[in-house]
Motif scaffolding. Structure first.
Motif, mmCIF file in Angstrom:
data_model
loop_
_atom_site.group_PDB
_atom_site.id
_atom_site.type_symbol
_atom_site.label_atom_id
_atom_site.label_comp_id
_atom_site.label_asym_id
_atom_site.label_seq_id
_atom_site.Cartn_x
_atom_site.Cartn_y
_atom_site.Cartn_z
ATOM 1 N N GLN A 35 0.833 -1.203 0.000
ATOM 2 C CA GLN A 35 0.000 0.000 0.000
ATOM 3 C C GLN A 35 0.877 1.266 0.000
ATOM 4 O O GLN A 35 0.595 2.221 -0.732
ATOM 5 N N ILE A 36 1.925 1.274 0.807
ATOM 6 C CA ILE A 36 2.853 2.418 0.813
ATOM 7 C C ILE A 36 3.530 2.538 -0.552
ATOM 8 O O ILE A 36 3.681 3.641 -1.088
ATOM 9 N N GLY A 37 3.944 1.422 -1.128
ATOM 10 C CA GLY A 37 4.552 1.446 -2.457
ATOM 11 C C GLY A 37 3.621 2.021 -3.513
ATOM 12 O O GLY A 37 4.035 2.837 -4.339
ATOM 13 N N ARG A 38 2.349 1.616 -3.471
ATOM 14 C CA ARG A 38 1.364 2.149 -4.435
ATOM 15 C C ARG A 38 1.158 3.646 -4.211
ATOM 16 O O ARG A 38 1.028 4.409 -5.171
ATOM 17 N N TYR A 39 1.135 4.065 -2.941
ATOM 18 C CA TYR A 39 0.984 5.484 -2.634
ATOM 19 C C TYR A 39 2.153 6.278 -3.222
ATOM 20 O O TYR A 39 1.946 7.307 -3.884
ATOM 21 N N LEU A 40 3.376 5.811 -2.981
ATOM 22 C CA LEU A 40 4.553 6.518 -3.502
ATOM 23 C C LEU A 40 4.546 6.543 -5.024
ATOM 24 O O LEU A 40 4.907 7.552 -5.641
ATOM 25 N N LEU A 41 4.143 5.450 -5.637
ATOM 26 C CA LEU A 41 4.094 5.391 -7.100
ATOM 27 C C LEU A 41 3.107 6.416 -7.656
ATOM 28 O O LEU A 41 3.398 7.113 -8.615
ATOM 29 N N GLU A 42 1.952 6.515 -7.005
ATOM 30 C CA GLU A 42 0.910 7.414 -7.504
ATOM 31 C C GLU A 42 1.172 8.875 -7.182
ATOM 32 O O GLU A 42 0.998 9.751 -8.021
ATOM 33 N N PHE A 43 1.607 9.160 -5.949
ATOM 34 C CA PHE A 43 1.715 10.548 -5.506
ATOM 35 C C PHE A 43 3.145 11.050 -5.344
ATOM 36 O O PHE A 43 3.363 12.245 -5.219
ATOM 37 N N GLY A 44 4.110 10.117 -5.307
ATOM 38 C CA GLY A 44 5.492 10.519 -5.109
ATOM 39 C C GLY A 44 5.707 11.014 -3.693
ATOM 40 O O GLY A 44 4.785 11.018 -2.888
ATOM 41 N N PRO A 45 6.889 11.414 -3.374
ATOM 42 C CA PRO A 45 8.072 11.381 -4.241
ATOM 43 C C PRO A 45 8.669 9.982 -4.307
ATOM 44 O O PRO A 45 8.529 9.189 -3.381
ATOM 45 N N TRP A 46 9.296 9.682 -5.429
ATOM 46 C CA TRP A 46 9.958 8.400 -5.607
ATOM 47 C C TRP A 46 11.356 8.477 -5.011
ATOM 48 O O TRP A 46 12.119 9.392 -5.320
ATOM 49 N N PRO A 47 11.687 7.535 -4.150
ATOM 50 C CA PRO A 47 13.023 7.562 -3.546
ATOM 51 C C PRO A 47 14.122 7.354 -4.592
ATOM 52 O O PRO A 47 13.971 6.561 -5.507
ATOM 53 N N GLU A 48 15.202 8.096 -4.409
ATOM 54 C CA GLU A 48 16.396 7.907 -5.243
ATOM 55 C C GLU A 48 17.411 7.030 -4.539
ATOM 56 O O GLU A 48 18.333 6.515 -5.160
ATOM 57 N N MET A 49 17.237 6.911 -3.213
ATOM 58 C CA MET A 49 18.122 6.088 -2.400
ATOM 59 C C MET A 49 17.306 5.580 -1.223
ATOM 60 O O MET A 49 16.446 6.294 -0.708
ATOM 61 N N ALA A 50 17.571 4.330 -0.813
ATOM 62 C CA ALA A 50 16.883 3.759 0.341
ATOM 63 C C ALA A 50 17.915 3.226 1.326
ATOM 64 O O ALA A 50 18.757 2.401 0.971
ATOM 65 N N LEU A 51 17.855 3.732 2.558
ATOM 66 C CA LEU A 51 18.673 3.224 3.660
ATOM 67 C C LEU A 51 17.762 2.358 4.520
ATOM 68 O O LEU A 51 16.726 2.825 5.006
ATOM 69 N N VAL A 52 18.136 1.092 4.685
ATOM 70 C CA VAL A 52 17.250 0.125 5.319
ATOM 71 C C VAL A 52 18.004 -0.628 6.410
ATOM 72 O O VAL A 52 19.119 -1.109 6.181
ATOM 73 N N SER A 53 17.376 -0.733 7.580
ATOM 74 C CA SER A 53 17.921 -1.582 8.637
ATOM 75 C C SER A 53 18.091 -2.987 8.072
ATOM 76 O O SER A 53 17.323 -3.423 7.216
ATOM 77 N N ASP A 54 19.080 -3.704 8.568
ATOM 78 C CA ASP A 54 19.318 -5.050 8.023
ATOM 79 C C ASP A 54 18.437 -6.128 8.658
ATOM 80 O O ASP A 54 18.590 -7.304 8.368
ATOM 81 N N ALA A 55 17.468 -5.749 9.492
ATOM 82 C CA ALA A 55 16.525 -6.716 10.054
ATOM 83 C C ALA A 55 15.626 -7.258 8.944
ATOM 84 O O ALA A 55 15.348 -6.562 7.953
ATOM 85 N N MET A 56 15.166 -8.486 9.105
ATOM 86 C CA MET A 56 14.331 -9.109 8.082
ATOM 87 C C MET A 56 13.054 -8.318 7.810
ATOM 88 O O MET A 56 12.672 -8.134 6.661
ATOM 89 N N ARG A 57 12.384 -7.801 8.830
ATOM 90 C CA ARG A 57 11.109 -7.104 8.622
ATOM 91 C C ARG A 57 11.275 -5.799 7.852
ATOM 92 O O ARG A 57 10.396 -5.425 7.080
ATOM 93 N N THR A 58 12.391 -5.101 8.038
ATOM 94 C CA THR A 58 12.617 -3.870 7.278
ATOM 95 C C THR A 58 13.000 -4.200 5.835
ATOM 96 O O THR A 58 12.569 -3.531 4.902
ATOM 97 N N ARG A 59 13.789 -5.240 5.667
ATOM 98 C CA ARG A 59 14.161 -5.660 4.310
ATOM 99 C C ARG A 59 12.931 -6.101 3.534
ATOM 100 O O ARG A 59 12.760 -5.743 2.362
ATOM 101 N N GLN A 60 12.045 -6.859 4.179
ATOM 102 C CA GLN A 60 10.831 -7.295 3.496
ATOM 103 C C GLN A 60 9.907 -6.119 3.195
ATOM 104 O O GLN A 60 9.283 -6.079 2.130
ATOM 105 N N THR A 61 9.831 -5.163 4.088
ATOM 106 C CA THR A 61 9.038 -3.950 3.818
ATOM 107 C C THR A 61 9.550 -3.281 2.556
ATOM 108 O O THR A 61 8.778 -2.901 1.669
ATOM 109 N N CYS A 62 10.855 -3.151 2.455
ATOM 110 C CA CYS A 62 11.462 -2.531 1.276
ATOM 111 C C CYS A 62 11.189 -3.337 0.006
ATOM 112 O O CYS A 62 10.904 -2.776 -1.053
#
Length: 172
Positions: A35-62
């Protein structure tokens, strides 16, 4: 004006092994991330870089956000320093962002995401968004900041919160 997107990971289940780092997203969490991905796709802004915790749940969210962004998705940079990081540590990681990046997505954990966002919110921030962000930060909650200064100088009360997006906002 640069954009800083600070996202709490989507809903995760309990760890059967007792290892918090390896907790995975629930089905609901996968839906939240999409849902967050669809929101960003439709309304922006589109990330140019993503910093993500190395935990499994944050990686899967990404992963689920990237799935929705399709070819607009970026390769995430996994940073172990973001795992359960305090706000100052998170800010230090953000400070390392190259100035060529105009929109940065950070996916991390509570309470760091909320504490950092409260520290960054400038007096020019949207008052309703700040109050909502301060009162509760649900899973997949997303703070959108406008940043006028260099990433390396970001340190507090210097980013304008323009939106605080939650699942409830997206459903109404």
């Amino acid at each position: 004006m640069k954009k800083l997107l600070i996202l709490r990971h989507a809903e995760a289940g309990h760890s059967f092994t007792g290892d918090d780092h390896s907790r995975t997203l629930t089905q609901h969490g996968q839906d939240q991330a999409r849902q967050i991905g669809r929101y960003l796709l439709e309304f922006g802004p589109w990330p140019e870089m993503a910093l993500v915790s190395d935990a499994m749940r944050t990686r899967q969210t990404c992963i689920w956000i990237s799935h929705e962004l399709g070819e607009k998705a970026v390769t995430p940079y996994l940073d172990e320093r973001l795992y359960l990081a305090a706000s100052r540590a998170m800010c230090s990681v953000i400070n390392e962002t190259p100035e060529t990046v105009q929109t940065l997505l950070v996916i991390a954990h509570m309470p760091g995401v909320q504490n950092l966002s409260m520290e960054l919110a400038s007096p020019e921030s949207d008052e309703t968004a700040v109050l909502n962000m301060a009162s509760q930060w649900p899973t997949a909650g997303l703070a959108v900041f406008d940043v006028a200064k260099p990433w390396a100088e970001l340190d507090g009360r210097d980013a304008g919160l323009s939106q605080f997006i939650t699942e409830r906002n997206l459903l109404t």
